[in-house]
Design an enzyme around this catalytic site. Sequence first.
Site, PDB file in Angstrom:
ATOM      1  N   SER A 161      -3.072  37.222  39.331  1.00 52.32           N
ATOM      2  CA  SER A 161      -3.040  38.645  38.950  1.00 52.32           C
ATOM      3  C   SER A 161      -2.489  38.902  37.557  1.00 52.32           C
ATOM      4  O   SER A 161      -2.641  40.010  37.036  1.00 52.32           O
ATOM      5  CB  SER A 161      -2.209  39.433  39.947  1.00 52.32           C
ATOM      6  OG  SER A 161      -2.982  39.776  41.053  1.00 52.32           O
ATOM      7  N   LYS A 213      -4.766  40.302  35.044  1.00 48.96           N
ATOM      8  CA  LYS A 213      -5.107  41.739  35.051  1.00 48.96           C
ATOM      9  C   LYS A 213      -4.498  42.461  33.846  1.00 48.96           C
ATOM     10  O   LYS A 213      -5.102  43.376  33.285  1.00 48.96           O
ATOM     11  CB  LYS A 213      -4.610  42.393  36.344  1.00 48.96           C
ATOM     12  CG  LYS A 213      -5.290  41.873  37.616  1.00 48.96           C
ATOM     13  CD  LYS A 213      -4.534  42.342  38.865  1.00 48.96           C
ATOM     14  CE  LYS A 213      -5.177  41.868  40.153  1.00 48.96           C
ATOM     15  NZ  LYS A 213      -4.349  42.153  41.343  1.00 48.96           N
ATOM     16  N   TYR A 247     -14.097  38.265  38.134  1.00 53.99           N
ATOM     17  CA  TYR A 247     -12.679  38.503  38.443  1.00 53.99           C
ATOM     18  C   TYR A 247     -12.042  37.253  39.078  1.00 53.99           C
ATOM     19  O   TYR A 247     -10.916  36.880  38.742  1.00 53.99           O
ATOM     20  CB  TYR A 247     -12.576  39.722  39.379  1.00 53.99           C
ATOM     21  CG  TYR A 247     -11.241  39.841  40.057  1.00 53.99           C
ATOM     22  CD1 TYR A 247     -10.140  40.376  39.385  1.00 53.99           C
ATOM     23  CD2 TYR A 247     -11.054  39.390  41.366  1.00 53.99           C
ATOM     24  CE1 TYR A 247      -8.900  40.453  40.002  1.00 53.99           C
ATOM     25  CE2 TYR A 247      -9.820  39.469  41.984  1.00 53.99           C
ATOM     26  CZ  TYR A 247      -8.749  40.002  41.304  1.00 53.99           C
ATOM     27  OH  TYR A 247      -7.517  40.077  41.905  1.00 53.99           O
ATOM     28  N   TYR A 288       3.316  45.619  41.822  1.00 56.22           N
ATOM     29  CA  TYR A 288       2.744  46.303  42.987  1.00 56.22           C
ATOM     30  C   TYR A 288       3.720  47.323  43.560  1.00 56.22           C
ATOM     31  O   TYR A 288       4.358  48.046  42.800  1.00 56.22           O
ATOM     32  CB  TYR A 288       2.310  45.285  44.065  1.00 56.22           C
ATOM     33  CG  TYR A 288       1.612  44.089  43.494  1.00 56.22           C
ATOM     34  CD1 TYR A 288       0.389  44.238  42.851  1.00 56.22           C
ATOM     35  CD2 TYR A 288       2.175  42.823  43.549  1.00 56.22           C
ATOM     36  CE1 TYR A 288      -0.261  43.145  42.307  1.00 56.22           C
ATOM     37  CE2 TYR A 288       1.527  41.728  43.009  1.00 56.22           C
ATOM     38  CZ  TYR A 288       0.310  41.900  42.390  1.00 56.22           C
ATOM     39  OH  TYR A 288      -0.322  40.836  41.850  1.00 56.22           O
ATOM     40  N   VAL A 344       0.126  35.700  42.468  1.00 55.60           N
ATOM     41  CA  VAL A 344       0.419  35.000  43.728  1.00 55.60           C
ATOM     42  C   VAL A 344       0.581  33.492  43.623  1.00 55.60           C
ATOM     43  O   VAL A 344       1.004  32.868  44.590  1.00 55.60           O
ATOM     44  CB  VAL A 344      -0.634  35.238  44.834  1.00 55.60           C
ATOM     45  CG1 VAL A 344      -0.427  36.535  45.536  1.00 55.60           C
ATOM     46  CG2 VAL A 344      -2.026  35.050  44.342  1.00 55.60           C
TER      47      VAL A 344
HETATM   48  N1  LIG Z   1      -1.607  39.109  43.497  1.00 57.73           N
HETATM   49  C1  LIG Z   1      -2.464  38.249  43.010  1.00 57.73           C
HETATM   50  O1  LIG Z   1      -2.138  37.412  42.198  1.00 57.73           O
HETATM   51  C2  LIG Z   1      -3.837  38.326  43.613  1.00 57.73           C
HETATM   52  C3  LIG Z   1      -4.899  37.609  42.838  1.00 57.73           C
HETATM   53  C4  LIG Z   1      -5.924  36.969  43.698  1.00 57.73           C
HETATM   54  N2  LIG Z   1      -6.914  36.335  42.875  1.00 57.73           N
HETATM   55  C5  LIG Z   1      -6.580  37.977  44.625  1.00 57.73           C
HETATM   56  O2  LIG Z   1      -7.532  38.608  44.234  1.00 57.73           O
HETATM   57  O3  LIG Z   1      -6.159  38.153  45.738  1.00 57.73           O
END
Ligand SMILES: NC(=O)CC[C@H](N)C(=O)O
Length: 340
Positions: free
Chosen positions: A83, A86, A209, A261, A279
Amino acid sequence: MFDEDVLSIAQRASTGALPPGRTVDELVRLAHERYAGVDDGAVADYIPVLAEADPRRFGLAVVGVDGERHEAGDTDVAFSIQSISKAFVLALVCEELGHRAVRERVGVNNTGLPFNSVIALELNAGSPSNPMVNAGAIATTALLPAASAEERWERVRDGLSRFAGRDLELDETVYVSEAETNQRNRAIAKLLQSYDRLDVDPLETVDVYTRQCALAVTAHDLAVMGATLADGGTNPVTGEQVVSAEVCRDTLAVLASCGLYERSGDWLFEIGLPAKSGVSGGIVAVAPGKGALGAYSPRLDAAGNSVRGQRACAYLSRALGLNLFASSRWSASEQETPHV
Ligand SMILES: NC(=O)CC[C@H](N)C(=O)O
């Protein structure tokens, strides 16, 4: 040097910059030592290959806007960016489309719900809410101008590489593992399409993505990428202007409100810096005008944020005097690092 010595040196340093290099080196080393034994949390396993990560790994890197690096532990170990991508794709899209389009087409408000929430979309009339949750990130990636999904992916890879100051490579194993198990993200993209929120093919966009999340980085890379946002868009190592200063400002505002988040409030209250987690266990935290912290440790809390990474950032934010809301450095009554 003892904790108290380095802290008092840090406390005397001027507030507009990082403390002197040797002090930063020492504080990064101390942060690593303090939290290396923390075994709380669990390695992510909903993407099967992430469960294989070594939970003992722990790297901490600080890069200043002067390009100087200060590191301890596993800062050269590669992991998938997840993530954290992003944040940088948002910057690339802001650069292309501008401030207003991002706010109107994606949004800049926290959902208060987990990053892969479907109900958040339903509750907000199909608005993805912000570019840091999966729905908003998929919508943001879709906004990057390109003639095909392949070209969009190349633009993402090239853009993130310029933030890192080196050519970032796809971790094929992570990509395949996530591509085989990302039904939820595909559902989110289809739902976005049903709300007329995607102008390009939903499944192709999820594929781009998924690739962007599987780019391999190190804690050192994260610190350089963050330091570029701290430095008005100029990569302090390569000297390349990657995005504008206005784009950095906008990106950091979104990281402050949505980067961790539904725990973004806790994070801002304790650490006081715009940041983004992923994650696989990475965190980047940005101190505008000063530099950035990159952390890697795979054990996560319930929201998907690295436990050791958060604690080390809390310690370093205070010790280095980085909290954006603080008028003075760490006071004697606050010697205990906050629980994050
Ligand atoms: N929180 C994350 O890092 C989520 C990224 C992961 N690629 C997903 O789409 O679930």
